[in-house]
Design a protein around this motif. Structure first.
Motif, mmCIF file in Angstrom:
data_model
loop_
_atom_site.group_PDB
_atom_site.id
_atom_site.type_symbol
_atom_site.label_atom_id
_atom_site.label_comp_id
_atom_site.label_asym_id
_atom_site.label_seq_id
_atom_site.Cartn_x
_atom_site.Cartn_y
_atom_site.Cartn_z
ATOM 1 N N PRO A 141 44.744 37.822 45.649
ATOM 2 C CA PRO A 141 46.011 38.089 44.959
ATOM 3 C C PRO A 141 45.952 39.436 44.243
ATOM 4 N N GLN A 142 47.075 40.091 44.171
ATOM 5 C CA GLN A 142 47.122 41.372 43.489
ATOM 6 C C GLN A 142 46.688 41.204 42.030
ATOM 7 N N GLY A 143 45.772 42.053 41.602
ATOM 8 C CA GLY A 143 45.248 41.965 40.249
ATOM 9 C C GLY A 143 43.912 41.272 40.150
ATOM 10 N N VAL A 144 43.441 40.687 41.254
ATOM 11 C CA VAL A 144 42.120 40.055 41.294
ATOM 12 C C VAL A 144 41.186 40.943 42.113
ATOM 13 N N THR A 145 40.018 41.248 41.574
ATOM 14 C CA THR A 145 39.098 42.166 42.249
ATOM 15 C C THR A 145 37.734 41.520 42.427
ATOM 16 N N PRO A 146 37.042 41.841 43.542
ATOM 17 C CA PRO A 146 35.690 41.318 43.767
ATOM 18 C C PRO A 146 34.689 41.975 42.816
ATOM 19 N N ARG A 147 33.506 41.391 42.724
ATOM 20 C CA ARG A 147 32.405 41.983 41.982
ATOM 21 C C ARG A 147 31.806 43.128 42.802
ATOM 22 N N ALA A 148 30.973 43.919 42.156
ATOM 23 C CA ALA A 148 30.403 45.092 42.817
ATOM 24 C C ALA A 148 29.568 44.719 44.041
ATOM 25 N N ASP A 149 28.956 43.534 44.036
ATOM 26 C CA ASP A 149 28.113 43.141 45.178
ATOM 27 C C ASP A 149 28.928 42.512 46.307
ATOM 28 N N GLY A 150 30.255 42.393 46.129
ATOM 29 C CA GLY A 150 31.106 41.845 47.180
ATOM 30 C C GLY A 150 31.417 40.375 47.034
ATOM 31 N N SER A 151 30.789 39.702 46.068
ATOM 32 C CA SER A 151 31.137 38.306 45.800
ATOM 33 C C SER A 151 32.346 38.263 44.866
ATOM 34 N N LEU A 152 32.820 37.062 44.566
ATOM 35 C CA LEU A 152 34.021 36.916 43.742
ATOM 36 C C LEU A 152 33.749 35.951 42.598
ATOM 37 N N ARG A 153 33.997 36.392 41.391
ATOM 38 C CA ARG A 153 33.904 35.532 40.213
ATOM 39 C C ARG A 153 35.278 35.471 39.560
ATOM 40 N N LEU A 154 35.856 34.293 39.513
ATOM 41 C CA LEU A 154 37.157 34.079 38.887
ATOM 42 C C LEU A 154 36.951 33.461 37.516
ATOM 43 N N LEU A 155 37.338 34.184 36.480
ATOM 44 C CA LEU A 155 37.240 33.737 35.099
ATOM 45 C C LEU A 155 38.627 33.353 34.577
ATOM 46 N N PRO A 156 38.706 32.698 33.429
ATOM 47 C CA PRO A 156 40.003 32.179 32.951
ATOM 48 C C PRO A 156 41.091 33.221 32.749
ATOM 49 N N GLY A 157 40.746 34.503 32.614
ATOM 50 C CA GLY A 157 41.778 35.515 32.424
ATOM 51 C C GLY A 157 42.471 35.950 33.699
ATOM 52 N N ALA A 158 41.979 35.508 34.855
ATOM 53 C CA ALA A 158 42.553 35.952 36.129
ATOM 54 C C ALA A 158 44.006 35.500 36.257
ATOM 55 N N LEU A 159 44.899 36.462 36.501
ATOM 56 C CA LEU A 159 46.334 36.200 36.696
ATOM 57 C C LEU A 159 46.931 35.376 35.561
ATOM 58 N N ALA A 160 46.428 35.585 34.339
ATOM 59 C CA ALA A 160 46.903 34.781 33.204
ATOM 60 C C ALA A 160 48.406 34.906 33.014
ATOM 61 N N ASP A 161 48.970 36.088 33.226
ATOM 62 C CA ASP A 161 50.408 36.293 33.027
ATOM 63 C C ASP A 161 51.254 35.589 34.081
ATOM 64 N N ALA A 162 50.623 35.194 35.183
ATOM 65 C CA ALA A 162 51.355 34.510 36.257
ATOM 66 C C ALA A 162 51.031 33.024 36.321
ATOM 67 N N GLY A 163 50.361 32.505 35.287
ATOM 68 C CA GLY A 163 50.035 31.078 35.276
ATOM 69 C C GLY A 163 48.573 30.769 35.435
ATOM 70 N N GLY A 164 47.747 31.812 35.735
ATOM 71 C CA GLY A 164 46.307 31.628 35.776
ATOM 72 C C GLY A 164 45.785 31.029 37.064
ATOM 73 N N MET A 165 44.460 30.894 37.109
ATOM 74 C CA MET A 165 43.754 30.310 38.247
ATOM 75 C C MET A 165 42.575 29.506 37.710
ATOM 76 N N ASP A 166 42.093 28.574 38.515
ATOM 77 C CA ASP A 166 40.879 27.866 38.155
ATOM 78 C C ASP A 166 39.686 28.810 38.213
ATOM 79 N N GLY A 167 38.619 28.455 37.508
ATOM 80 C CA GLY A 167 37.394 29.239 37.548
ATOM 81 C C GLY A 167 36.587 28.927 38.796
ATOM 82 N N PHE A 168 36.139 29.970 39.503
ATOM 83 C CA PHE A 168 35.398 29.791 40.759
ATOM 84 C C PHE A 168 34.345 30.876 40.904
#
Length: 426
Positions: free
Chosen positions: A390-417
């Motif tokens: 989703p726009q506004g979510v970016t991968p980590r430098a090593d290419g993996s993905l860490r989703l924290l509670p602030g991700a897309l907070a203005d659009a309703g947020g996402m679960d942590g993954f």
């Protein structure tokens, strides 16, 4: 008390009391016995009508969202601190969360919990509640995380994450739908944050929403949809490991894969089979322990959404904030290490392996990936690309993905993954 007498007392409850009694049982199951809220529902809410069952769940869940703040209010109005497991404290938590959060009139909130302390300190409960309500007591916004959780997450992620998590726990999350056909969106009010996704503006009874009966979509948090999205379309063989309740299986099947879905829980697989029938999608469904089961041959794609502490889904399951301990996190991490290694053996050379956990604990994410790569030189990270997210979510430098509670907070947020995509070298 004899069983017959107990039944007569239960039957004599005034309207609304059985619902609050069920909420009390739910809180006791989570806080004293360490059970998951959903796991305790059937026993606690036995005999309740669906609406009352839903209210009992809402009272218990909202209490768990705001437990530290509720307890701070109670402690401010008592000369001696009530024990954590005192029935009077539980009753006050239930009464206060109704009056201060759920909008229940004060007289109804207290009247429906006083019977829960029959034979106990009713005057104390009534007096503390009255004192707090008359003083105009309010709960802070956003809510406060439990100390143990805040300390653990602060050490891993810092101040901003704690602030984001407290804002995220304040309200239940939105309802996300994954569409079977991205070109055939139902006529429901909402917004799309990715192709094939719809976030509804308002919640409703899911089976009554347009497109449900026709199998046009299934409920799945946006974050939970990303692991299968990273596998993409294909016509080969895919394994969905720890597959229940089945959203990822449906995604893979809808994208053309021949899917084998494996989970240890036969009861949870029943829901997967129901969704396959409803959507008209197909998959081989296997009930088995992955530490003992093995496929007949390697697959082109393997998705391991590993068992975990589930702390990343605290917005919709606030019980994890109170029942997950470091010992459980370590136990889950040990199991993940074993499953990660087994899953690697089932990937064809050149095939893809996606590892994910709905956890906010580094032991169940970053540490797992580092350990796996150190022992598997035949695998390499295939970086997650920004355009896959989703726009506004970016991968980590090593290419993996860490989703924290602030991700897309203005659009309703996402679960942590935590999510990593790996390619087996040919």
């Amino acid at each position: 008390m004899k069983q017959g007498q107990a039944k007569r007392v239960q039957n004599a409850d005034a309207p609304g009391v059985p619902t609050r009694r069920a909420a009390l049982k739910l809180l006791d199951a989570v806080l004293r016995r360490g059970l998951a809220l959903e796991q305790a529902m059937d026993n606690a809410a036995q005999g309740l009508a669906p609406n009352d069952r839903g209210l009992a769940h809402a009272i218990a869940a909202e209490t768990l969202r705001r437990l530290p703040d509720l307890d701070a209010l109670i402690d401010s109005a008592t000369k001696q601190r009530l024990p954590d497991d005192a029935k009077a404290r539980f009753a006050l938590r239930i009464a206060l969360v109704q009056a201060l959060v759920l909008g229940t009139p004060g007289h109804a909130a207290i009247a429906t919990v006083l019977p829960l302390v029959d034979g106990g300190p009713r005057k104390l409960v009534h007096g503390v509640f009255g004192t707090l309500v008359r003083s105009g007591a309010l709960l802070p916004e956003p809510p406060t995380l439990p100390d143990a959780v805040a300390l653990r997450w602060h050490a891993a992620w810092g101040d901003q994450m704690i602030e984001d998590a407290e804002r995220a726990i304040a309200v239940p999350p939105p309802l996300d739908l994954t569409l079977r056909d991205p070109a055939a969106a139902p006529d429901l009010a909402g917004r799309s944050l990715m192709p094939g996704h719809l976030r509804l503006d308002e919640k409703g009874a899911v089976p009554g929403l347009e497109g449900y009966a026709e199998g046009g979509w299934w409920v799945q948090d946006l974050a939970a949809s990303i692991p299968a999205r990273l596998i993409g379309k294909g016509n080969g063989r895919a394994l969905d490991l720890c597959a229940a309740p089945g959203g990822k299986t449906l995604q893979l099947a809808a994208n053309g894969w021949r899917v084998t879905a494996v989970d240890v829980s036969e009861s949870r697989l029943a829901r997967l089979r129901d969704n396959l029938d409803r959507t008209g999608l197909s998959a081989e469904v296997v009930a088995a322990d992955l530490l003992e089961w093995a496929p007949a041959e390697p697959a082109d794609a393997v998705l391991l959404d590993a068992p975990c502490s589930a702390t990343g889904i605290f917005r919709r399951h606030p019980d994890v904030l109170h029942r997950v301990r470091p010992s459980l996190i370590s136990e889950m991490a040990e199991l993940q290490t074993k499953l990660f290694a087994r899953a690697a053996d089932w990937v064809k050379p050149g095939g893809v392996l996606v590892f994910s956990t709905c956890s906010l604990e580094p032991k169940e994410g970053e540490a797992q990936l580092a350990h796996f790569l150190a022992g598997h030189p035949d695998f390499a990270i295939e970086p997650v690309l920004p355009e896959e997210l989703p726009q506004g979510v970016t991968p980590r430098a090593d290419g993996s993905l860490r989703l924290l509670p602030g991700a897309l907070a203005d659009a309703g947020g996402m679960d942590g993954f935590f999510i990593a995509r790996l390619r087996r070298l040919g």
